[in-house]
Design a protein around this motif. Structure first.
Motif, short mmCIF file in Angstrom:
data_model
loop_
_atom_site.label_atom_id
_atom_site.label_comp_id
_atom_site.label_asym_id
_atom_site.label_seq_id
_atom_site.Cartn_x
_atom_site.Cartn_y
_atom_site.Cartn_z
N ASN A 170 -81.73 14.42 96.94
CA ASN A 170 -82.23 13.12 96.72
C ASN A 170 -81.26 12.14 97.37
N LEU A 201 -89.13 14.76 91.49
CA LEU A 201 -88.69 13.90 92.35
C LEU A 201 -89.71 14.22 93.66
N SER A 203 -91.30 11.79 97.18
CA SER A 203 -91.22 10.56 98.13
C SER A 203 -92.38 10.42 99.00
N THR A 332 -87.50 13.23 99.65
CA THR A 332 -86.79 13.83 98.53
C THR A 332 -87.66 14.86 97.88
N GLU A 334 -87.37 18.74 95.36
CA GLU A 334 -86.27 20.00 94.64
C GLU A 334 -86.97 21.24 95.17
N PHE A 369 -85.07 10.51 87.47
CA PHE A 369 -84.50 9.85 88.60
C PHE A 369 -85.47 8.38 88.26
N ASN A 416 -84.02 5.37 95.20
CA ASN A 416 -83.28 5.94 94.29
C ASN A 416 -81.95 6.90 95.06
N ASN A 417 -81.64 6.66 96.45
CA ASN A 417 -80.72 7.27 97.00
C ASN A 417 -79.75 6.50 97.63
#
Length: 503
Positions: A170, A201, A203, A332, A334, A369, A416-417
């Motif tokens: 992230n 999460l 992007s 981004t 997981e 997030f 969000n980073n």
């Protein structure tokens, strides 16, 4: 000469008798037996299908029923000590309790993922542009242009009811890489890939990847990598729906089909846990699948010809996680487990692996997030008290305006980073620190990437400063605002301070 055979026969008879007694005698009581190792793991199933794993990683469980080594290494910030995190039992689930204790009162970073195959293709933090021969690589935010590791405690889940942690990508520039992988497919050799990820999460930026990449962390041209991409970046345009989708990052393009866009009947591929699959025979076919990591089978999104210019493939012996082939740092996502296989896995094998994933009992992925936010802003320079002006896509940004109009207005997207992107209202183009920060800022890009990414720094006097991601230098209103803005400073003074208006 007869003694040894006689003893062997007596020993066998005794063992048989004891085994029979053990089976016949009932067991009473409520004490639970230790959890037995899995009868097979994903890589056992791939091997049975004739397409063995040549690299396999997980922070949650064993990929082979016989594996009993470490899963990953963590390092804590307080004293830089490291700890290997291993299994509760051979072939079983991670034992996360030592991690919780080790990281108590401080923060921890995942510094290495251990390959569970005999090839020892371990994944350390990516060297980025710091490695020898990686001059074409995009820089990471770590020392000398290397990447950074994931927060070890940031992605808690459960597997079979037991606590575990995933790899959370992230923060911009989070990535892992092995540029000398052994025995993995190269050139146009067939290759299979899967990873377990999540749509909690994702992007629309490049690139959250897992798979084969270039050995120099650089863009070496079409077909020089073969990785799973998961996200909503529609590289070629023409996509249907919001995404995210499972695609193949084959370099210079994330492809959801030979033409590029996702099939129109699949607007998104989402879930708390998502299994993502790509296989490539190197010459005539690549196939994309996705599944629910908690239940059900696989869905085939695409199977057909490779894109134009990608036949034959030219894959190199490097394995990556978290970034693009040239270390593009803005993806981004997981990661919980994944493997690289030799050969083109058949459907039956992939179905068996999918069943094994769903049987593992992944659950409780509750990490949330904040979405990116967008504001309309202007920047007033402390160097001369004037506003930053983006006249058009051929004129560099300069602080020369006495008032705010269209040319002095920007959309600021806060990711969000911790980073932001700026889009000029004058031409609807994104502001870029051209030439990796070595040229003045200009609004001439159609989409944000590393050069278009800045950290927004808040100063003690209420002003803000911008630090360009790709060279980590501060944006300055050069010559007390008389020259164009450029990211070339290592410290903040009045020329590097701006008032943020209109946010």
């Amino acid at each position: 000469m007869l003694v040894i055979p006689l003893l062997r026969r007596r020993t066998r008879l005794l063992l048989a008798f004891l085994l029979a007694m053990a089976i016949a005698v009932p067991v009473f009581g409520t004490t639970a037996a230790p959890a037995a190792a899995a009868s097979s793991g994903p890589c056992d199933l791939y091997a049975s299908g004739g397409t063995p794993c040549e690299a396999a990683y997980s922070t949650t469980r064993a990929m082979f029923s016989s594996y009993n080594g470490p899963l990953y290494q963590i390092q804590r910030a307080s004293d830089s000590a490291t700890l290997n995190i291993s299994l509760a039992s051979p072939g079983g689930i991670v034992n996360a309790a030592p991690q919780v204790s080790f990281c108590s009162g401080t923060s921890c970073t995942i510094t290495q993922l251990y390959d569970q195959t005999p090839n020892a293709n371990n994944l350390p933090i990516s060297p980025g542009s710091s490695c020898a021969g990686c001059s074409g690589s995009l820089s990471g935010p770590g020392p000398n242009g290397s990447d950074i590791g994931a927060d070890a405690m940031a992605l808690p889940v459960t597997v079979g009811g037991h606590s575990a942690y995933g790899v959370l990508v992230n923060n911009i520039g989070t990535g892992y890489r092995n540029n000398a992988a052994k025995n993995v497919p190269t050139g146009s050799q067939p290759e299979g890939l899967y990873m377990l990820t999540s749509s909690r999460l994702t992007s629309g930026s490049c690139c959250f990847d897992f798979g084969s990449a270039e050995t120099d962390d650089s863009d070496d041209g079409n077909a020089t990598m073969n990785a799973i991409y998961y996200g909503s970046a529609c590289w070629t345009g023409g996509c249907t729906g919001p995404g995210p989708w499972v695609g193949g990052d084959l370099e210079n393009g994330m492809y959801f089909s030979a033409a590029g866009p996702n099939p129109s009947n699949i607007p998104s591929e989402t879930g708390e846990f998502v299994s993502a699959w790509e296989k490539n025979n190197g010459t005539t076919n690549f196939t994309l699948k996705y599944g629910n990591g908690q239940s059900g089978g696989l869905n085939q999104a695409y199977s057909g010809a490779l894109p134009d210019g990608y036949n034959p493939m030219k894959v190199q012996p490097s394995i990556e996680l978290g970034t693009g082939g040239d270390n593009s740092p803005e993806g981004t996502g997981e990661f919980f487990e994944g493997a690289v296989t030799k050969g083109f896995p058949d459907d039956a094998t992939e179905n068996a692996v999918q069943a094994d994933i769903t049987a593992a009992g992944y659950a409780d992925n509750t990490t949330t997030f904040p979405p990116p936010t967008q504001s309309v802003i202007s920047l007033k320079s402390h160097a001369n008290g004037k506003y930053v002006d983006a006249a058009d896509n051929t004129t560099s940004l300069i602080a020369d305006a006495a008032s705010v109009g269209t040319n002095e207005t920007f959309d600021m997207v806060a990711n969000n980073n911790g980073t932001v992107n700026l889009r000029a209202h004058s031409d609807n183009q994104w502001v870029t620190a051209e030439n990796s920060g070595n040229a003045p800022l200009i609004a001439n890009r159609g989409a944000p990437g590393p050069w278009e990414t800045f950290y927004l720094l808040h100063n003690s006097d209420g002003s803000v400063s911008l630090r360009a991601y790709n060279n980590q230098h501060i944006v300055t209103a050069e010559d007390a605002g008389a020259s164009a803005l450029i990211a070339n400073r290592t410290a903040i003074g009045p020329w590097e301070e701006f008032d943020l208006a209109g946010a």
